[in-house]
Design an enzyme around this catalytic site. Structure first.
Site, PDB file in Angstrom:
ATOM      1  N   SER A  94       0.812  -1.222   0.000  1.00  0.00           N
ATOM      2  CA  SER A  94       0.000   0.000   0.000  1.00  0.00           C
ATOM      3  C   SER A  94       0.842   1.268   0.000  1.00  0.00           C
ATOM      4  O   SER A  94       0.356   2.339  -0.341  1.00  0.00           O
ATOM      5  CB  SER A  94      -0.942   0.018   1.208  1.00  0.00           C
ATOM      6  N   LYS A  95       2.102   1.158   0.407  1.00  0.00           N
ATOM      7  CA  LYS A  95       3.050   2.289   0.391  1.00  0.00           C
ATOM      8  C   LYS A  95       2.482   3.519   1.084  1.00  0.00           C
ATOM      9  O   LYS A  95       2.637   4.648   0.629  1.00  0.00           O
ATOM     10  CB  LYS A  95       3.487   2.624  -1.041  1.00  0.00           C
TER      11      LYS A  95
END
Length: 273
Positions: A94-95
């Site tokens: 998801s960073k």
């Protein structure tokens, strides 16, 4: 079991450093899947079942699900992985990168809603953006370091007054200060094997590296393995997505995905020596 314990067990028991990225694009699904009301779940489940014997884990990319309003399918898929393949780590890609209560909610999203064993995060806002994830002491936090995209050099190669590039500074922060519970890892792209080698030298044996960039992005397997493996010939989750997911668009799509996964695993193992 902590994330790193589960990962170590998967490396050993599966004899694999290959991680399959789940980046579902409905436009590329086989015709037999496209008409399903839960096509994203069905496609990803089919890929998981076909490739599970050859991998050390799975990495769903949340944006591919969110853009199709398929978050419930992602949650169901994560539940399926945990129930059917409990020995394989689940890394939510998801960073995320935010601070305070917002980061706390992102951590809750990853670890509670999606049951992720680890999550990818962006360290650009500093330790405040990482700390909320560390409260989940058994969960993995995989921090962007030297990414596989060409534009990564715009910031990651920025040098300090000592001449050290930013990506190596991030590697040192993670290994020496942020890795409080021993559950932190780093994202380092296969497209830059020299930088990958420098990161491994900087962080030692016990920080796992998530390595995207082989397959469709062109990273060389031999160079990647030689640069990133630790002294135990493990230490990496080498991710491949499109080359496996879309190996065929025909009725043999699962068989084709399994064949490419097996070939990729075998090529990685040959390079491990």
């Amino acid at each position: 079991m902590t994330f790193t314990e589960k990962l170590e067990a998967a490396w050993k028991n599966s004899n694999s450093l290959l991680m399959v990225g789940l980046d579902p694009d409905p436009n590329r699904f086989p015709p037999c899947i496209q008409q399903s009301k839960q096509a994203i779940f069905d496609f990803c489940k089919g890929i998981i079942d076909a490739t599970a014997p050859y991998v050390c884990g799975f990495k769903p990319q949340i944006a591919y699900f969110a853009s199709e309003s398929a978050e419930e399918q992602l949650a169901a898929l994560c539940d399926y992985i945990h129930k059917t393949y409990p020995h394989l780590p689940l890394v939510l890609d998801s960073k995320r990168g935010d601070i305070g209560t917002t980061a706390e909610h992102y951590a809750k999203e990853a670890y509670k809603r999606y049951q992720a064993d680890a999550v990818t995060v962006n360290p650009y806002m500093g330790f405040d953006s990482i700390e909320p994830y560390l409260a989940w002491q058994n969960k993995g936090v995989i921090i962007l370091c030297r990414t596989s995209n060409p534009g990564g050099s715009d910031l990651q190669f920025f040098e300090s007054s000592s001449g050290e590039p930013l990506y190596l500074h991030v590697a040192s922060l993670v290994a020496e200060k942020w890795n409080r519970h021993g559950q932190c890892g780093l994202v380092v792209g296969a497209t830059f094997p020299e930088e990958l080698k420098k990161v491994r030298e900087r962080v030692g044996d016990d920080v796992p590296l998530l390595v995207p960039g082989i397959g469709a992005q062109g990273g060389d397997i031999n160079s990647t393995v030689q640069a990133g493996k630790n002294t135990r010939s493990t230490g990496m989750m080498i991710n491949s997505s499109r080359a496996i997911l879309y190996a065929s668009s025909g009725d043999d799509w699962q068989e084709a995905a399994a064949a490419v996964a097996m070939q990729t695993r075998d090529a990685i193992n040959a390079a491990r020596g």
